[in-house]
Design an enzyme around this catalytic site. Structure first.
Site: not given
Ligand code: CA
Ligand code: CA
Length: 414
Positions: A125, A189, A284, A305
């Protein structure tokens, strides 16, 4: 909360009717958020035993805005484009994850890569990530970008700034103004998005580096991981940041408890929002307040996951902020924009979010700090949307996440 028994009975009858027509699955009918209208998501949640903290926190009513638009493919052959940033003259700055930044003209002409960028640690990533224009770009021609940087012992997210030369083939006066710590040897991440606030400060979103040993750092003030940071454009730390002067705390921290944020934006009222990659069933939308804790990894919706429950985690806990909205299953969000333009009056006030797993451009209409309805656009194209930005012409510009990525202009239908 509706406590009138006859109204409650009427609502149950209405829900049962929707289930009977197949518009709503019976599992959804249990979720109090649906309020008798059908959400876009019709499959079952990954975490069927979890309940939202308030009505409307997930599976809002599906809405069709019926806005007529054309999609113009401005460029093809972009290698994993990560960010698009409209320039005041209508041209677009685009980053490509392997480490290239380039201009695509308003007419779709792809220019050569811009020289002068420091090397990026491309892989997984990681790579060249977001780009943002200085609030004074018209006169200072300065751009800011984030990237994963190879450091001794691993890598981490860094932010640099530089000046685009007049013909724009080169960045000069390049300076790294922020280096996230600690260094970690991983490829996941990194975050990150960059957004300038109305206060002129640069807000940087980061990730938690994903691996389980790193996760607790999202709650630790001595680490930049899993945080939103606030710095001045010269890299200095504003004295009014919430943890300045606290022993052992990194002074750049603005908010904590985030998993991996690849979408952030200020709305027309100057409020900072972000959409973060959650667990399997826990993406979110958050409204960010100074110094607040957004829960990860002790508070989360969804599951691992792997299919296992998230260890030592609950969906709500005192002292942590609830998301304004969450998606189970996830949309895999990247890039967001509050629409303020004149080209699409019906969309003014909506927030657009890139959906990678959702293979669509997600539009939420808001009522204050609540989500009123959800729409998925561009679904016919079946592409992973990586970033979305509004141009000076009021059109929306989108890049797709692919080895042969594309840049699209979404403009009113001619
Ligand atoms: Ca949160
Ligand atoms: Ca950007």
């Amino acid at each position: 909360m509706n406590t009138n028994p006859s109204n409650a009975r009427a609502a149950r009858v209405a829900l049962a009717a929707l289930v009977a027509t197949g518009l709503l699955s019976s599992a959804d009918a249990e979720v109090p958020a649906t309020k008798g209208c059908a959400p876009i998501e019709t499959s079952g949640p990954n975490a069927p035993d979890q309940r939202p903290a308030f009505a409307g926190q997930t599976r809002a009513c599906a809405e069709r805005s019926n806005v007529a638009f054309d999609v113009v493919v401005l460029a093809k052959g972009l290698m994993q484009p990560w960010a698009v940033e409209p320039l005041p003259n209508g041209d677009l700055l685009v980053t490509e994850k392997p480490g290239r930044m380039r201009v695509v003209t308003a007419k779709g002409q792809m220019r050569e890569p811009i020289a002068g960028l420091p090397a990026v640690d491309f892989g997984g990533q990681g790579g060249l990530l977001d780009v943002a224009l200085s609030p004074g770009f018209a006169s200072d021609h300065t751009v800011f970008w984030s990237y994963s940087e190879r450091r001794q012992g691993g890598n981490a997210t860094s932010v640099a700034r530089g000046v685009l030369s007049a013909g724009r083939p080169r960045l000069t006066n390049v300076r790294v103004i922020f280096r996230a710590l600690p260094v970690y040897n991983g490829d996941k991440h990194f975050g990150s998005r960059l957004a300038f606030g109305p206060d002129g400060m640069l807000y940087i979103t980061l990730g938690d580096r994903s691996d389980k040993p790193m996760r607790p750092q999202a709650q630790q003030l001595d680490s930049h991981m899993g945080k939103i940071l606030r710095i001045a454009p010269d890299g200095s730390v504003p004295r009014d940041n919430p943890f300045v002067g606290r022993d052992g705390a990194r002074p750049e921290i603005w908010s904590l408890g985030h998993r991996n944020i690849q979408a952030s934006a200020f709305d027309a009222q100057g409020r900072l929002w972000e959409v973060e990659h959650g667990t399997r069933g826990g993406d979110e939308l958050n409204l960010i307040e100074r110094g607040k804790n957004y829960g990860w990894a002790r508070v989360a919706y969804g599951i691992e996951y792997s299919g296992q429950p998230i260890p030592d985690s609950v969906t709500a806990r005192d002292g942590t902020q609830q998301p304004v909205y969450y998606w189970d299953p996830v949309i895999a969000p990247s890039g967001m924009q509050f629409y303020t333009g004149d080209a699409f009056p019906a969309w003014r006030g909506s927030v657009f979010i890139g959906g990678m797993k959702a293979l669509s451009l997600v539009r939420l209409s808001l009522d204050g700090a609540k989500v009123k309805s959800e729409e998925h656009l561009l679904t016919d194209r079946g592409q992973r949307i990586r970033d979305v930005r509004q141009g000076p012409d009021g059109a929306l510009y989108v890049v797709t996440d692919a080895a042969n990525g594309e840049l699209w202009k979404i403009a009113p239908r001619n």
